[in-house]
Structures are given as structure tokens and as C-alpha cells.
Motif scaffolding. Structure first.
Motif, PDB file in Angstrom:
ATOM      1  N   ARG A   1      38.013  45.341  44.453  1.00 46.52           N
ATOM      2  CA  ARG A   1      39.199  45.059  43.653  1.00 46.52           C
ATOM      3  C   ARG A   1      40.108  44.133  44.436  1.00 46.52           C
ATOM      4  O   ARG A   1      40.179  44.211  45.663  1.00 46.52           O
ATOM      5  N   SER A   2      40.802  43.243  43.720  1.00 49.20           N
ATOM      6  CA  SER A   2      41.781  42.372  44.359  1.00 49.20           C
ATOM      7  C   SER A   2      42.981  42.238  43.435  1.00 49.20           C
ATOM      8  O   SER A   2      42.824  42.199  42.218  1.00 49.20           O
ATOM      9  N   CYS A   3      44.177  42.168  44.027  1.00 51.59           N
ATOM     10  CA  CYS A   3      45.352  41.937  43.182  1.00 51.59           C
ATOM     11  C   CYS A   3      46.123  40.715  43.664  1.00 51.59           C
ATOM     12  O   CYS A   3      47.290  40.559  43.371  1.00 51.59           O
ATOM     13  N   ILE A   4      45.475  39.832  44.441  1.00 52.62           N
ATOM     14  CA  ILE A   4      46.139  38.586  44.850  1.00 52.62           C
ATOM     15  C   ILE A   4      45.303  37.387  44.372  1.00 52.62           C
ATOM     16  O   ILE A   4      44.073  37.452  44.330  1.00 52.62           O
ATOM     17  N   LYS A   5      45.988  36.311  44.029  1.00 55.57           N
ATOM     18  CA  LYS A   5      45.269  35.204  43.403  1.00 55.57           C
ATOM     19  C   LYS A   5      44.431  34.398  44.409  1.00 55.57           C
ATOM     20  O   LYS A   5      43.527  33.680  44.018  1.00 55.57           O
ATOM     21  N   GLU A   6      44.719  34.554  45.701  1.00 54.86           N
ATOM     22  CA  GLU A   6      43.942  33.836  46.719  1.00 54.86           C
ATOM     23  C   GLU A   6      42.553  34.429  46.928  1.00 54.86           C
ATOM     24  O   GLU A   6      41.702  33.823  47.576  1.00 54.86           O
ATOM     25  N   ILE A   7      42.314  35.623  46.413  1.00 51.15           N
ATOM     26  CA  ILE A   7      40.989  36.225  46.558  1.00 51.15           C
ATOM     27  C   ILE A   7      40.500  36.749  45.210  1.00 51.15           C
ATOM     28  O   ILE A   7      41.127  37.617  44.609  1.00 51.15           O
ATOM     29  N   MET A   8      39.381  36.191  44.750  1.00 50.15           N
ATOM     30  CA  MET A   8      38.783  36.689  43.520  1.00 50.15           C
ATOM     31  C   MET A   8      37.762  37.763  43.890  1.00 50.15           C
ATOM     32  O   MET A   8      36.898  37.540  44.749  1.00 50.15           O
ATOM     33  N   ALA A   9      37.865  38.885  43.223  1.00 47.99           N
ATOM     34  CA  ALA A   9      36.956  40.007  43.525  1.00 47.99           C
ATOM     35  C   ALA A   9      35.493  39.578  43.375  1.00 47.99           C
ATOM     36  O   ALA A   9      34.645  39.935  44.179  1.00 47.99           O
ATOM     37  N   SER A  10      35.222  38.767  42.348  1.00 50.28           N
ATOM     38  CA  SER A  10      33.838  38.330  42.111  1.00 50.28           C
ATOM     39  C   SER A  10      33.309  37.522  43.293  1.00 50.28           C
ATOM     40  O   SER A  10      32.173  37.702  43.724  1.00 50.28           O
ATOM     41  N   GLU A  11      34.155  36.639  43.818  1.00 50.89           N
ATOM     42  CA  GLU A  11      33.719  35.781  44.923  1.00 50.89           C
ATOM     43  C   GLU A  11      33.541  36.601  46.206  1.00 50.89           C
ATOM     44  O   GLU A  11      32.583  36.396  46.955  1.00 50.89           O
ATOM     45  N   LEU A  12      34.443  37.548  46.429  1.00 53.08           N
ATOM     46  CA  LEU A  12      34.317  38.407  47.603  1.00 53.08           C
ATOM     47  C   LEU A  12      33.039  39.267  47.504  1.00 53.08           C
ATOM     48  O   LEU A  12      32.335  39.467  48.492  1.00 53.08           O
ATOM     49  N   ALA A  13      32.741  39.714  46.295  1.00 48.21           N
ATOM     50  CA  ALA A  13      31.518  40.516  46.096  1.00 48.21           C
ATOM     51  C   ALA A  13      30.271  39.691  46.428  1.00 48.21           C
ATOM     52  O   ALA A  13      29.323  40.180  47.033  1.00 48.21           O
ATOM     53  N   GLU A  14      30.306  38.413  46.048  1.00 51.53           N
ATOM     54  CA  GLU A  14      29.180  37.527  46.385  1.00 51.53           C
ATOM     55  C   GLU A  14      29.092  37.320  47.895  1.00 51.53           C
ATOM     56  O   GLU A  14      28.011  37.318  48.470  1.00 51.53           O
ATOM     57  N   TYR A  15      30.257  37.134  48.526  1.00 48.82           N
ATOM     58  CA  TYR A  15      30.308  36.890  49.962  1.00 48.82           C
ATOM     59  C   TYR A  15      29.756  38.087  50.744  1.00 48.82           C
ATOM     60  O   TYR A  15      28.965  37.939  51.668  1.00 48.82           O
ATOM     61  N   VAL A  16      30.170  39.271  50.332  1.00 46.66           N
ATOM     62  CA  VAL A  16      29.770  40.492  51.038  1.00 46.66           C
ATOM     63  C   VAL A  16      28.255  40.717  50.932  1.00 46.66           C
ATOM     64  O   VAL A  16      27.618  41.217  51.849  1.00 46.66           O
ATOM     65  N   SER A  17      27.670  40.316  49.796  1.00 47.61           N
ATOM     66  CA  SER A  17      26.246  40.590  49.596  1.00 47.61           C
ATOM     67  C   SER A  17      25.366  39.355  49.829  1.00 47.61           C
ATOM     68  O   SER A  17      24.166  39.396  49.568  1.00 47.61           O
ATOM     69  N   GLU A  18      25.972  38.289  50.352  1.00 49.03           N
ATOM     70  CA  GLU A  18      25.256  37.031  50.529  1.00 49.03           C
ATOM     71  C   GLU A  18      23.959  37.207  51.336  1.00 49.03           C
ATOM     72  O   GLU A  18      23.983  37.751  52.432  1.00 49.03           O
ATOM     73  N   GLU A  19      22.872  36.769  50.766  1.00 47.56           N
ATOM     74  CA  GLU A  19      21.548  36.804  51.394  1.00 47.56           C
ATOM     75  C   GLU A  19      20.939  38.184  51.584  1.00 47.56           C
ATOM     76  O   GLU A  19      19.810  38.323  52.041  1.00 47.56           O
ATOM     77  N   ILE A  20      21.701  39.253  51.277  1.00 49.62           N
ATOM     78  CA  ILE A  20      21.122  40.592  51.414  1.00 49.62           C
ATOM     79  C   ILE A  20      21.244  41.389  50.130  1.00 49.62           C
ATOM     80  O   ILE A  20      20.945  42.580  50.104  1.00 49.62           O
ATOM     81  N   GLY A  21      21.684  40.740  49.065  1.00 48.26           N
ATOM     82  CA  GLY A  21      21.829  41.452  47.796  1.00 48.26           C
ATOM     83  C   GLY A  21      22.418  40.539  46.757  1.00 48.26           C
ATOM     84  O   GLY A  21      22.223  39.332  46.811  1.00 48.26           O
ATOM     85  N   SER A  22      23.146  41.117  45.813  1.00 52.42           N
ATOM     86  CA  SER A  22      23.794  40.282  44.815  1.00 52.42           C
ATOM     87  C   SER A  22      25.101  40.923  44.397  1.00 52.42           C
ATOM     88  O   SER A  22      25.275  42.139  44.484  1.00 52.42           O
ATOM     89  N   GLY A  23      26.031  40.076  43.964  1.00 54.48           N
ATOM     90  CA  GLY A  23      27.325  40.590  43.555  1.00 54.48           C
ATOM     91  C   GLY A  23      28.003  39.630  42.616  1.00 54.48           C
ATOM     92  O   GLY A  23      27.612  38.472  42.504  1.00 54.48           O
TER      93      GLY A  23
END
Ligand code: MN
Length: 496
Positions: free
Chosen positions: A258-280
Motif C-alpha cells: 500500500r502507498s499513500c504518497i504520489k511519489e511511490i505507486m504501489a503497483s511499481e513497488l510491487a514489481e520492483y520487490v518481485s523483480e526477476e524472482i516473481g511477479s507483481g
């Protein structure tokens, strides 16, 4: 693998993973109905230590008359299909069979089963089965119980459609005619008292980073919906801007963002966290995803999931620069001048596809563009990667030359238009014609050395992401018109 290939077998057993969830049951039931209609001798089973007791699943099975059997052993069938899991993996009891097939949407971990259809990028196995059934001409909406089961499978696997990963997930959600009363009943029988307690315990032990104002919370293995429930609560805390709630099972890490600031999109952070080892994926405020256990161990053998998430998040915060076009002064001396090449693109005139005045969504691999109304003034330009830019008729005719030939590209998902009134979805492929940009406008550009988030002139709330290697672009005739262009696209579209 197609379902047609499996029709040469007559005696078929479909197996859900142990402790089956709604997605496994829904996709298994849909396959069962397909093979039954084809006159096969078919069973739908699961095994493992425990029988299904969760009340939403018990209701689902009863109300839709799903013939799911609990078994401890079976006689080897001619064909065994594992759904929402991979034959031989840790989360499914292994039975002998003459032939085995896998239909799943998790990261591939089993490689010795040649009959398989694994699409890790889909939000649910139900979506995959829906695509496979439609391909065989099996109209799911003519089987209302199957439609409802698939719909509910996607719903539960994506936290009530919040964490949709892929345009095909969105297509299925919009297309299936489901039973809304049953779905409402199921949603409200979703948690057990034990899970409520799991949520309470998890909230007592959260990690908090006061520099970056994020929180990471681990729960015991539980229904994935609990993760959404806890993160929705945590994000309301005044000092928390971003939170990740997760749990670990035998197959991997399931997480909500979850994110409540406009500088971080939850969808993009989810992709970043799972990059190359999963999907988000997901939306601006809410997202989530899955990290494969085997990929995680392979890449990060020395750390546990908690350390991984905390360091990955810290790294994320240190990895990007925010550029606000209103105030940013680009250093043009570090940039070079480029011009657009005359590249073949595609276009569709909106009213050729959908009646004027219809509220629509344009769906692409990258996103859903909402808030549009079909109008003869809207031209949809389709880029070489299936990316889409709606432009006005005037700008289109000024900037492009039309060629009266069909536009065809190799892409995983060709853009679609969804009619918001009827839910109808139209593939733009048969409508797309060729056009060539005449490239009169010069730009300044330079390759990025770090990730940037650009708040452009035309969107003040959602940033454009540029990664190292992508290009930062400034229009020669307007220094405030700043944006990013993907590396591959830039190299094809522009020249010095
Ligand atoms: Mn699933």
C-alpha cells in the motif's frame, strides 16, 4: 499446450493443490466441465493432510455443485492434470499417472513435465483456464456456474481485483457473467476467527523505518485476503507512507503493498520487490504480488525474507530521483539533439470501433486508460510495442501520414477497447491501419544513469518511470515538456 491436445486421453483426473483455494477449485471445476462436455471420464480431486473447511470454500462447492473429491490415493489415470500448482512441487501430493499435464500461473519450478501451460504473469489460474477454454470455443458464459467459479477464483487471488497483473485478468473480470449474490455471500464468509487472530498478532510485531516512513509486517500463513486487510489498516497510520504485508508458504512469499504518497505507486513497488524472482502489479494505491521460493533461494541464498524486504525497500528509496516539470531545470549542455525517424506505427479512429459518446477504457499491456469517451476527434496511435497514445484528430493529421494497409506487430497483448456500459471488449487488431510519423519536432535527450520519476505537464498525479538506460527527453521548443522514453523504443524512433 492447448486443451485440444489433451482430448486424446479418455480417463482424466484434475488435481488441485493441497489445501485448495478458490482459484484452484474454480479453475479445476472449469476444466472438469470442459472435459465432461467432451464426453470424457473425468474426476476433480485434491489430497493432503486437511480437508476443505473454510466457510467461503464450503459454500462455493455446495452452491455451484462442484464435484470436488478429497482422496488419499488414486489408481493411476491415463492423464493427471495439476491446476494452480506444478506436478512434483511441494504444495501438491504426488500421484502416479500414465501422463501428466500442468496448468498453472506460478513461476515455473518443475521442468520435467513436457505437457504444460504455465503463465506466471497472470493474476490467477482461473484467467489462464478461461483463455484456454475460449480458445477451444467453449463459451464460459453459457455455463453460469463455471463463470462464477472462475470470477471468484480471480477475485480471491488478486485481493478483490486490486492486484490485477495483466490485461487478460481485466478482460476476464469484465467479460464473465457471474452470480453477484453468491459472490457477495462468499466475500462475507471469508475470514475465520483464527485468521482474525493472525491479523492481530501480526500487527503487534511490525518493522518500521522512520527515515523513509515505511513498514513491513509479517503474518503467519493465512488466506491472502488477510494481507490486504492488514495493509489497508496499516496504511492509515499517520507516520506510515508505504507498507508491505506478507507471509511465506512452501511455494513462496505472497505480499500486499500500500502507498499513500504520489511519489511511490504501489503497483511499481510491487514489481520492483518481485523483480526477476516473481511477479507483481496493481494500482497506484494498492498492489501486491508473489515471489517464488525457489527463485528467491537461488538469488538470495544468504538472507531471509524479512531482511530481503527491508533492504530491498531501503534500496528502492535510494534508487530514484523525482523530476517535476513545473520546477525542474534540465541541463541541456549534457544532452544531445535528436529527431524522430519516419517509423511505421498503427492507428485506429475511435468511432470506427465504438459508437460516439460511449464511455470507454483503452486497455494495453502497460495500463488501463480510463476516463475516455468515444469521439470522432480521438485517434489512437499504436506504437511498435503495442503502447498507445490517444491524440486529437488535428494533431494526428498534422504529425502522421496515413497508409491504407493493416498494421501488424508481434506483441503479447494487442490493445483493446472496453465499452464501459456493456462490458464488451473489442480487439483493435482488425481495425488498426498503418501510419508514419513525419517527425518535424526536435528533442534534447540523454540516457539515464539512475531511475527517475517524471511528473509531466499533462499528468500531475501519476509519474512516468524511466529506468537506467532509458532516455530523458526535453522538447526543443518547450523546456518544460519533459518525459522519458523506453530505451528500445528510443533507439528505433529517434536519430541524432
Ligand atoms: Mn492461484
Amino acid at each position: 499446450m492447448t486443451l485440444k491436445e489433451l482430448l486424446k486421453y479418455n480417463e482424466i483426473i484434475i488435481q488441485c493443490h493441497d489445501i485448495p483455494d478458490a482459484d484452484a477449485i474454480g479453475s479445476g471445476f472449469a476444466l472438469y466441465s470442459f472435459f465432461k462436455e467432451k464426453g470424457k471420464q473425468v474426476r476433480l480431486i485434491y489430497s493432503g493432510r486437511a480437508k476443505v473447511t473454510k466457510s467461503n470454500l464450503v459454500i462455493l462447492i455446495k452452491e455451484l455443485s462442484i464435484p470436488l473429491e478429497y482422496v488419499e490415493s488414486i489408481d493411476a489415470p491415463e492423464l493427471l492434470i495439476t491446476v494452480d500448482c506444478q506436478y512434483g512441487a511441494g504444495n501438491v501430493t504426488k500421484f502416479q499417472a500414465d501422463n501428466v499435464a500442468i496448468i498453472d500461473h506460478h513461476q515455473q519450478e518443475v521442468t520435467n513435465v513436457p505437457l504444460n501451460e504455465i503463465r506466471y504473469y497472470l493474476g490467477s489460474c482461473s484467467t489462464l483456464v478461461w483463455l484456454m477454454l475460449e480458445k477451444e470455443g467453449f463459451r464460459v458464459n453459457e455455463h453460469p456456474d463455471v463463470a462464477t467459479a472462475l470470477y471468484y477464483g480471480l477475485l480471491t487471488d488478486t485481493n478483490s481485483f486490486i492486484e490485477l497483473h495483466h490485461p487478460s485478468d481485466r478482460d476476464m473480470k469484465d467479460m464473465l457473467i457471474h452470480d453477484p449474490n453468491l459472490v457477495r455471500k462468499l466475500k462475507n464468509s471469508n475470514l475465520t476467527m483464527n485468521e482474525l487472530e493472525i491479523a492481530g498478532v501480526a500487527l503487534l510485531r511490525s518493522s518500521y523505518n522512520s527515515t523513509y516512513r515505511f513498514s513491513v509486517i509479517k503474518t503467519q500463513p493465512c488466506d491472502p485476503n488477510i494481507l490486504g486487510f492488514i495493509s489497508d489498516l496499516a496504511i492509515q497510520v499517520d507516520t506510515i507512507d508505504v507498507c508491505i504485508v506478507y507471509h511465506e508458504t512452501q511455494t513462496g512469499i505472497k505480499f500486499s503493498v500500500r502507498s499513500c504518497i504520489k511519489e511511490i505507486m504501489a503497483s511499481e513497488l510491487a514489481e520492483y520487490v518481485s523483480e526477476e524472482i516473481g511477479s507483481g502489479g496493481g494500482h497506484k494505491d494498492k498492489g501486491g504480488g508473489f515471489i517464488s521460493h525457489s527463485e528467491f533461494i537461488r538469488r538470495y541464498p544468504a538472507i531471509n525474507s524479512d531482511e530481503y524486504l527491508l533492504t530491498r525497500l531501503t534500496k528502492y528509496y535510494e534508487s530514484f530521483q523525482v523530476i517535476d516539470c513545473e520546477v525542474y531545470k534540465p541541463d541541456l549542455s549534457t544532452m544531445e539533439i535528436y529527431k524522430k525517424r519516419p517509423i511505421m506505427q498503427g492507428y485506429v479512429k475511435c468511432t470506427d470501433v465504438i459508437e460516439k459518446g460511449t464511455p470507454i477504457i483503452i486497455r494495453t499491456m502497460q495500463c488501463d486508460m480510463d476516463d475516455l469517451v468515444s469521439d470522432e476527434n480521438i485517434y489512437i496511435v499504436i506504437g511498435i510495442k503495442g503502447d498507445v497514445h490517444p491524440v486529437s484528430k488535428e494533431k494526428f493529421l498534422m504529425g502522421y501520414e496515413i497508409i491504407d494497409e493493416p498494421y501488424e506487430i508481434e506483441t503479447e497483448y494487442f490493445p483493446h477497447i472496453c465499452d464501459k456500459k456493456t462490458g464488451n471488449i473489442v480487439d483493435l487488431r482488425p481495425y488498426a491501419k498503418k501510419c508514419i510519423s513525419n517527425g518535424e519536432v526536435n528533442i534534447y535527450a540523454k540516457p539515464l544513469t539512475e531511475t527517475v520519476k517524471v511528473f509531466t505537464l499533462w499528468d500531475r498525479d501519476t509519474y512516468m518511470l524511466g529506468k537506467p538506460g532509458d532516455y530523458l527527453v526535453v522538447r526543443e521548443d518547450d523546456e518544460k515538456d519533459i518525459y522519458t522514453v523506453n530505451k528500445d523504443i528510443f533507439e528505433i524512433m529517434y536519430e541524432k
